[in-house]
Design a protein around this motif. Structure first.
Motif, PDB file in Angstrom:
ATOM      1  N   VAL A  75       0.841  -1.203   0.000  1.00 46.56           N
ATOM      2  CA  VAL A  75       0.000   0.000   0.000  1.00 46.56           C
ATOM      3  C   VAL A  75       0.874   1.250   0.000  1.00 46.56           C
ATOM      4  N   VAL A  76       1.867   1.284   0.881  1.00 49.00           N
ATOM      5  CA  VAL A  76       2.731   2.452   0.999  1.00 49.00           C
ATOM      6  C   VAL A  76       3.552   2.651  -0.268  1.00 49.00           C
ATOM      7  N   LEU A  77       4.063   1.548  -0.838  1.00 43.83           N
ATOM      8  CA  LEU A  77       4.886   1.645  -2.043  1.00 43.83           C
ATOM      9  C   LEU A  77       4.088   2.220  -3.206  1.00 43.83           C
ATOM     10  N   VAL A  78       2.877   1.717  -3.417  1.00 42.93           N
ATOM     11  CA  VAL A  78       2.059   2.221  -4.519  1.00 42.93           C
ATOM     12  C   VAL A  78       1.638   3.662  -4.247  1.00 42.93           C
ATOM     13  N   ALA A  79       1.314   3.969  -2.981  1.00 44.68           N
ATOM     14  CA  ALA A  79       0.935   5.346  -2.633  1.00 44.68           C
ATOM     15  C   ALA A  79       2.090   6.308  -2.892  1.00 44.68           C
ATOM     16  N   MET A  80       3.306   5.867  -2.623  1.00 42.16           N
ATOM     17  CA  MET A  80       4.470   6.709  -2.877  1.00 42.16           C
ATOM     18  C   MET A  80       4.629   6.959  -4.380  1.00 42.16           C
ATOM     19  N   MET A  81       4.453   5.916  -5.193  1.00 39.46           N
ATOM     20  CA  MET A  81       4.556   6.082  -6.645  1.00 39.46           C
ATOM     21  C   MET A  81       3.461   7.013  -7.158  1.00 39.46           C
ATOM     22  N   MET A  82       2.254   6.887  -6.611  1.00 41.85           N
ATOM     23  CA  MET A  82       1.162   7.756  -7.029  1.00 41.85           C
ATOM     24  C   MET A  82       1.443   9.208  -6.642  1.00 41.85           C
ATOM     25  N   THR A  83       2.062   9.413  -5.484  1.00 39.40           N
ATOM     26  CA  THR A  83       2.381  10.765  -5.035  1.00 39.40           C
ATOM     27  C   THR A  83       3.415  11.412  -5.942  1.00 39.40           C
ATOM     28  N   VAL A  84       4.463  10.657  -6.273  1.00 38.34           N
ATOM     29  CA  VAL A  84       5.494  11.191  -7.166  1.00 38.34           C
ATOM     30  C   VAL A  84       4.914  11.436  -8.554  1.00 38.34           C
ATOM     31  N   ALA A  85       4.020  10.547  -8.995  1.00 40.64           N
ATOM     32  CA  ALA A  85       3.370  10.748 -10.294  1.00 40.64           C
ATOM     33  C   ALA A  85       2.543  12.028 -10.289  1.00 40.64           C
ATOM     34  N   PHE A  86       1.856  12.282  -9.190  1.00 37.73           N
ATOM     35  CA  PHE A  86       1.084  13.524  -9.043  1.00 37.73           C
ATOM     36  C   PHE A  86       2.000  14.733  -9.157  1.00 37.73           C
ATOM     37  N   MET A  87       3.176  14.657  -8.525  1.00 38.81           N
ATOM     38  CA  MET A  87       4.139  15.751  -8.603  1.00 38.81           C
ATOM     39  C   MET A  87       4.589  15.966 -10.050  1.00 38.81           C
ATOM     40  N   ALA A  88       4.820  14.867 -10.768  1.00 36.18           N
ATOM     41  CA  ALA A  88       5.254  14.987 -12.160  1.00 36.18           C
ATOM     42  C   ALA A  88       4.160  15.623 -13.017  1.00 36.18           C
ATOM     43  N   ILE A  89       2.902  15.271 -12.754  1.00 38.94           N
ATOM     44  CA  ILE A  89       1.792  15.793 -13.552  1.00 38.94           C
ATOM     45  C   ILE A  89       1.645  17.302 -13.356  1.00 38.94           C
ATOM     46  N   VAL A  90       1.763  17.772 -12.104  1.00 39.51           N
ATOM     47  CA  VAL A  90       1.582  19.209 -11.841  1.00 39.51           C
ATOM     48  C   VAL A  90       2.863  19.999 -12.074  1.00 39.51           C
ATOM     49  N   GLY A  91       3.968  19.296 -12.385  1.00 41.88           N
ATOM     50  CA  GLY A  91       5.207  19.993 -12.724  1.00 41.88           C
ATOM     51  C   GLY A  91       6.085  20.357 -11.554  1.00 41.88           C
ATOM     52  N   TRP A  92       5.952  19.652 -10.443  1.00 40.18           N
ATOM     53  CA  TRP A  92       6.807  19.909  -9.281  1.00 40.18           C
ATOM     54  C   TRP A  92       7.986  18.941  -9.280  1.00 40.18           C
TER      55      TRP A  92
END
Length: 810
Positions: A280-297
């Motif tokens: 759960v934590v591993l996938v949540a971490m990947m989703m968080t970083v993906a969110f950062m990439a999408i918004v350009g952070w």
């Protein structure tokens, strides 16, 4: 069941959802796998940003002034190589050593990326008179033929004020190589790439490429006999960045190992129960970083807190779910029914806890610190991802396996006895609990008044770190590793007038009187040296010329003779000039006091009508001060908003102003106690520790919501507060304690950090988490009972529908 009790309806909805996940577990698993792969693909496009630009809003006036200064005068960052040769009779002025330093200076200028200029005893600018002219050349342009000639040159160098505490110590025992850079820590990644096609990995960015090149040069055999102290902006930022980007990975790995061990010892729920929360934590971490990439952070230095934070929150949610699931299985329910009952009991509290934690994070979006504002948003996103994955991925994993009942191993006798004792204390000593809590909070409030906002990038490192030891040694020897800049502005050619140059000199004299200022440099020093040189090095002429035409003549002669320092101190149209102050590397609070003193002098002397001058501070030192201002505004606005939003959410969750207010007290108490202790202990609030309250209250709210929800549920079943407390502590108390143990173990990995500020962040956060548990176990139940938070007690009749009773009282 009456329709008014939305919590009861949502509980049944969570139960139905758990059954759906069980019946479609392969669909959920495959969907989770596809989501993880898609997130990993998107996350691969995220960049990294190790610059101070991650802290500042580009539209901030102070930041814009700094870039205006950079545009006119270049970067104010340096690498500073202090060195000594105590084994040589003539120390740093040994003739063979000087040849070696000359060789090193040339190598630094040609082999280190992003170097603008190199100043040393061999390469620094030196002026000599030549009749009616002057000559400007490197100090060792004409290398002495023997040691006696070198010693004569030493005496001449030590007589020049411009070199002292700059490239040589006043006693001549230490010297320095000053490497001026073309880039700065504030520059974004596209400006600091070494290889344009090499990506934004840390090792392809300034200052890493420059810092490593310097280290590689110093490690060559020909330089092994010299004791170097590699300090300055380049080395400081290089070490800081590498720690900030490497430690989270190792800490996350250690946290995972610790959690697995604790899971085996405390939960013993099978391999899926052990690995599920980590997935759960591993996938949540990947989703968080993906969110950062999408918004350009980009991933910045503050991202270092994220892995352990998501581990802590994700595992905490999972523990509540796993403990209830194992209880249901031990009662003989099949997996399908056990999942339904589990989600009916913990679905609401997990959702409400996730929402409260996410709201707490999002409230910090008002921070003026760009990095903190971004962290608050992607942190909130990560928290919600852990909840979503807990009720989907984790439930689907728990759907597999035998329906054979398992003995309940979570309720170890020692923990059950402790929780029984807690209940007895709550019921027998409520007055004492409230009195002690009140005294502790009042004491903490006094300590809170002593809390100070301050930071120091040198003492951020632990005492054993080489960069800290070398910097502190250099401060004692040469002094002034921090650069503060004041920009004087007038009309075109205005800074060449005797009056305005005299103003610069007066400011330097005032600044030099301040204890923190070790050296001041400006065009005034160049002109004084020119005047003295032109008059046969007569010390009587080490002063500013008082004739405008003579000043213009000196400056023209200087440039025609090859002098190249003018552009560092004046613009080409002579409308702007800078005074560079080398200041001790002290905390931002003392730097702020120095700035206030200098600004007060400037405003009274120069920034007045009719002076023809305007003076503004700039440089990296000003960014330090501005960062402290950001911390203060984030602390006041952010914390107030965090507490207010969570209070409102708690009131909405439980549809009661009374319950919301009572539930906030045990959440605020640990924060106040932690901050109060910091005030008493002299631990300052900095850009890392300012997140303690946000994270701690998010974690504390999780336990509070679980306990209040369960106690409320039990109260409407039995109508008696004491019985409701006993049942609630028996139901969720084990999970609260085990969650706290896991959180403590997870955040204890910060103790191993090379950063003193990160280690103290871990210890303070652990203290707050432990105090939050005590407040939830002792203070919260007493308050709920004393003020009858859920309404008056009632007796159940044989035909009473408890759901209807709950609805009528809700």
């Amino acid at each position: 069941m009456a329709p008014r009790d939305y919590l009861a309806r949502s509980s049944h909805a969570f139960g139905d959802f758990a059954v759906w996940v069980h019946d479609h577990r392969w669909l959920v698993l495959v969907s989770s796998l596809l989501l993880a792969l898609a997130s990993a693909w998107v996350a691969s496009g995220v960049g990294s940003d190790s610059s101070l630009d991650a802290f500042f809003d580009p539209d901030d006036p102070t930041y814009q002034h700094y870039y205006d200064y950079r545009e006119d005068f270049g970067s104010d960052e340096i690498a500073f190589l202090l060195y000594s040769a105590p084994d040589l009779d003539h120390g740093v002025f040994d003739i063979e050593l000087m040849r070696t330093i000359a060789q090193l200076s040339r190598a630094l200028e040609t082999e280190v990326p992003f170097v603008s200029d190199v100043l040393s005893l061999s390469s620094a600018e030196f002026m000599q008179s030549a009749g009616d002219d002057i000559q400007v050349h490197e100090i060792l342009h004409d290398f002495p033929e023997n040691q006696e000639g070198m010693l004569a040159l030493r005496d001449l160098i030590l007589s020049k004020d411009i070199y002292l505490n700059n490239i040589v110590s006043p006693d001549g025992k230490h010297a320095a190589i000053v490497i001026e850079m073309t880039r700065a820590a504030t520059d974004p990644p596209d400006m600091v790439r070494y290889d344009p096609d090499g990506g934004d990995g840390l090792q392809n960015l300034y200052p890493q490429v420059s810092g490593h090149a310097i280290e590689n040069l110093l490690s060559r055999p020909e330089y092994q006999g010299i004791r170097f102290y590699n300090i300055g902006d380049v080395e400081l930022n290089t070490v800081y960045n590498e720690i900030a980007f490497s430690e989270p990975v190792s800490q996350m790995g250690i946290s995972v190992i610790i959690i697995m061990i604790l899971g085996l010892v405390l939960l013993r729920g099978g391999i899926l129960s052990l690995l599920g929360p980590l997935f759960v934590v591993l996938v949540a971490m990947m989703m968080t970083v993906a969110f950062m990439a999408i918004v350009g952070w980009d991933i910045d230095m503050l991202f270092a807190m994220m892995p352990n934070l998501l581990i802590a929150i994700g595992v905490a949610q999972a523990v509540h779910l796993l403990s209830e699931f194992q209880l249901s299985m031990s009662a003989g329910l099949c997996r399908r029914d056990a999942l339904r009952e589990t989600m009916e009991l913990v679905g609401n509290p997990c959702l409400l806890a996730a929402l409260s934690t996410a709201v707490g994070f999002m409230a910090m979006a008002v921070s003026d610190l760009k990095g903190i504002s971004n962290l608050s948003l992607y942190g909130a996103f990560g928290v919600l991802c852990t909840f979503f994955l807990t009720i989907t991925l984790l439930l689907s994993l728990l759907s597999f396996g035998s329906d054979k009942p398992r003995p309940w191993t979570l309720q170890q006798q020692w923990l059950s006895r402790i929780l029984d004792w807690v209940v007895s204390v709550d019921l027998r000593r409520p007055g004492l609990i409230v009195l002690l809590s009140a005294l502790l909070i009042l004491t903490a409030l006094f300590g809170l008044s002593k809390l100070r906002i301050d930071f120091n990038f040198v003492t951020d490192f632990k005492p054993h770190m080489q960069i800290r030891q070398d910097t502190e040694y250099a401060e004692e020897t040469m002094g002034g590793m921090l650069s503060l800049v004041f920009v004087f502005e007038s009309d075109e050619d205005g800074m060449k007038t005797p009056e305005n140059l005299a103003a610069l000199e007066r400011f330097q004299q005032f600044a030099d009187q301040q204890p923190l200022v070790h050296k001041s440099l400006s065009i005034v020093d160049v002109l004084k040296d020119l005047n003295q040189t032109f008059h046969g090095d007569d010390p009587e002429y080490y002063r500013l010329p008082d004739d405008r035409d003579l000043i213009a003549q000196y400056l023209l002669m200087y440039e025609l003779s090859g002098g190249d320092q003018l552009e560092k101190y004046m613009t080409s149209d002579f409308s702007r000039a800078v005074v560079d102050l080398r200041v001790a590397m002290v905390g931002s609070h003392k730097v702020r006091q120095l700035f206030d003193t200098l600004n007060e002098y400037v405003d009274s002397e120069f920034n007045v009508e009719g002076s023809g001058l305007s003076v503004e501070p700039s440089g990296v030192g000003l960014l330090w001060v501005k960062l402290a201002d950001y911390i203060f505004t984030s602390f006041t606005k952010g914390y107030l908003l965090v507490f207010s939003m969570i209070f409102v959410l708690m009131c909405i969750i439980f549809r009661s102003l009374k319950v919301g207010a009572l539930a906030m007290i045990p959440n605020l108490a640990p924060i106040l106690l932690t901050m109060g202790y910091m005030g008493y202990a002299g631990i300052n609030l900095d850009y890392i520790r300012m997140m303690i309250a946000t994270i701690a209250i998010g974690i504390a709210v999780d336990d509070t919501v679980h306990l209040v929800s369960r106690m409320r549920q039990e109260f409407f079943r039995c109508g008696n507060y004491q019985q409701a407390l006993t049942q609630a502590i028996g139901g969720v108390g084990h999970a609260l304690v085990i969650t706290t143990l896991i959180l403590v173990a997870s955040f204890s990995t910060h103790f191993a950090s090379e950063m003193a500020t990160m280690a103290s962040f871990g210890s303070l956060l652990i203290s707050a988490i432990c105090m939050a548990l005590l407040a939830d176990l002792f203070l919260l139940p007493v308050l709920l009972i004393r003020f009858q938070a859920f309404g008056p007690e009632f007796e159940l009749l044989a035909d009473t529908n408890t759901d209807n009773r709950a609805a009528s009282l809700a």
